[in-house]
Design an enzyme around this catalytic site. Structure first.
Site, PDB file in Angstrom:
ATOM      1  N   HIS A  21       0.833  -1.205   0.000  1.00 61.12           N
ATOM      2  CA  HIS A  21       0.000   0.000   0.000  1.00 61.12           C
ATOM      3  C   HIS A  21       0.870   1.259   0.000  1.00 61.12           C
ATOM      4  O   HIS A  21       0.674   2.168  -0.822  1.00 61.12           O
ATOM      5  CB  HIS A  21      -0.911  -0.004   1.225  1.00 61.12           C
ATOM      6  CG  HIS A  21      -1.805   1.186   1.324  1.00 61.12           C
ATOM      7  ND1 HIS A  21      -3.074   1.212   0.790  1.00 61.12           N
ATOM      8  CD2 HIS A  21      -1.618   2.417   1.895  1.00 61.12           C
ATOM      9  CE1 HIS A  21      -3.629   2.392   1.021  1.00 61.12           C
ATOM     10  NE2 HIS A  21      -2.775   3.145   1.693  1.00 61.12           N
ATOM     11  N   GLU A  22       1.830   1.309   0.908  1.00 64.31           N
ATOM     12  CA  GLU A  22       2.694   2.482   1.000  1.00 64.31           C
ATOM     13  C   GLU A  22       3.629   2.589  -0.200  1.00 64.31           C
ATOM     14  O   GLU A  22       3.999   3.693  -0.608  1.00 64.31           O
ATOM     15  CB  GLU A  22       3.500   2.439   2.303  1.00 64.31           C
ATOM     16  CG  GLU A  22       2.657   2.424   3.574  1.00 64.31           C
ATOM     17  CD  GLU A  22       1.713   3.613   3.674  1.00 64.31           C
ATOM     18  OE1 GLU A  22       2.009   4.671   3.093  1.00 64.31           O
ATOM     19  OE2 GLU A  22       0.661   3.469   4.338  1.00 64.31           O
ATOM     20  N   HIS A  25       1.937   4.616  -2.835  1.00 61.66           N
ATOM     21  CA  HIS A  25       2.067   6.054  -2.588  1.00 61.66           C
ATOM     22  C   HIS A  25       3.477   6.536  -2.950  1.00 61.66           C
ATOM     23  O   HIS A  25       3.651   7.595  -3.572  1.00 61.66           O
ATOM     24  CB  HIS A  25       1.795   6.372  -1.114  1.00 61.66           C
ATOM     25  CG  HIS A  25       0.372   6.186  -0.689  1.00 61.66           C
ATOM     26  ND1 HIS A  25      -0.692   6.708  -1.394  1.00 61.66           N
ATOM     27  CD2 HIS A  25      -0.162   5.557   0.393  1.00 61.66           C
ATOM     28  CE1 HIS A  25      -1.820   6.403  -0.768  1.00 61.66           C
ATOM     29  NE2 HIS A  25      -1.530   5.696   0.308  1.00 61.66           N
TER      30      HIS A  25
END
Length: 361
Positions: A21-22, A25
């Site tokens: 997920h990170e 980003h």
């Protein structure tokens, strides 16, 4: 020792999903020219860290219950006074760039889910667990109510079931209670009241229907067929999750089915114990959950930020600092309340409260 191994396995599984997920980003930020100052797995003090050539400090932190990416200029509003070196600041980028960086985290979770489903479908085939009763426990609740092998369970208390896991969750949440089981027998729809058995599990009462469901696997699919099948399966699971969330919100099912970080780590460890296919399937499900929930339009979540950017694009300017501040306070309250409630559910499910009451005073 086995419990410790399960906890470690659960933390690893949870860490992988958060990392992906990170990473979404992070990569989107680099693509759009935003300086990433910190990439952390976990929260709190850093246990170990290192700095790359781009100036990002990578770290593994003390509390392995999540993670974050810190973007230069993320805390400041787009209309804040410029400072030297702000060309790489998040708040100086266009609405489109900020939206891309924000949505990339959930998108990477969806991509991980699809990839894992492709692996499962091409290596193991698709498990087909039908809600058909395959076995009946002697003198169990189902047998006493007159259910038979071959009956297809379709509804519980008038609500359409979403999956085998949905049946199990709803049954477990109503120990000793009477529920209406709607089923199909030889093409005829029927319904009977069933008084669920009450059993002890993990130090607390859970309901049991006393049935076993037949599970079969299809033949492994070639990759070119597994990809569209994985996309379709991901889409269907998103629909089922949204329907389940709505049923909890509308009071159609018990909110005790909500799990938090502790419960997720516990279930991750259990899934790993059942083998590679089970572990991969659970990682896919967890990744899908994380991606989908983060898109909810709640301030503090990715979806809340996307809502701010949509308003900015429509109005031609950001929402006022006061409005955003109030919205973030509401979002923080909702996220904190959900965290506390789900954690209480997890501790109850693990029998912590039962143990405390049994050994207190």
């Amino acid at each position: 020792m086995h419990s410790l191994q399960s906890i470690i396995a659960g933390l690893v599984v949870f860490g992988i999903v958060v990392f992906i997920h990170e990473l979404g980003h992070y990569l989107a930020a680099r693509w759009r020219g935003v300086q990433v100052t910190v990439f952390s797995i976990g929260f709190g003090p850093a246990l170990t860290s290192w700095k790359d050539k781009a100036g990002t400090r990578w770290q593994i932190s003390l509390l392995p219950l999540g993670g974050y990416v810190k973007l230069h200029g993320f805390e400041n509003r787009p209309d804040a006074p410029r400072e030297e070196g702000d060309e790489n600041a998040f708040n100086r980028k266009s609405v489109l760039s900020r939206a891309i960086v924000t949505v990339a985290g959930p998108v990477f979770n969806f991509l991980l889910t699809i990839l894992l489903f492709v692996v499962l479908l091409s290596c193991f085939g698709k498990p087909e667990a039908r809600p058909d009763i395959g076995t009946l426990a002697p003198d169990g609740a189902a047998m006493k109510a007159g259910l038979q092998v071959g009956d297809e369970i379709q509804r519980l208390n008038g609500h359409h079931i979403l999956s085998i896991g949905d049946i199990q969750a709803q049954i477990a949440a109503h120990p000793g209670e009477v529920i209406k089981v709607g089923f199909l027998r030889k093409g005829q729809a029927q319904e009977v009241p069933v008084t669920l058995d009450r059993i002890q599990q993990g130090g607390h009462d859970v309901g049991r229907l006393g049935v076993g469901f037949a599970v079969s696997h299809t033949a492994p699919l070639p990759v070119y067929k597994a990809v569209p099948a994985a996309i379709g399966q991901t889409w269907d699971m998103c629909g089922n999750m949204l329907e389940g969330i709505w049923q909890i919100i509308s009071g159609q099912r018990s909110a005790r089915q909500l799990s938090g970080t502790i419960g997720i780590i516990h279930m991750s460890g259990q899934a790993v114990d059942y083998g590679v296919a089970s572990a991969l399937g659970f990682v896919a499900l967890l990744s899908l959950n994380l991606g989908l929930l983060n898109l909810f339009p709640v301030p503090m979540l990715d979806g809340g930020h996307l809502l701010f950017y949509a308003c900015e694009a429509i109005r031609g300017k950001p929402l006022s600092e006061r409005t955003q501040g109030y919205a973030l306070q509401v979002g923080l309250f909702l996220v904190a309340a959900l965290f506390i409630f789900s954690t209480v559910n997890d501790l109850r499910g693990l029998g912590v409260f039962h143990w405390l009451f049994a050994h207190g005073g």
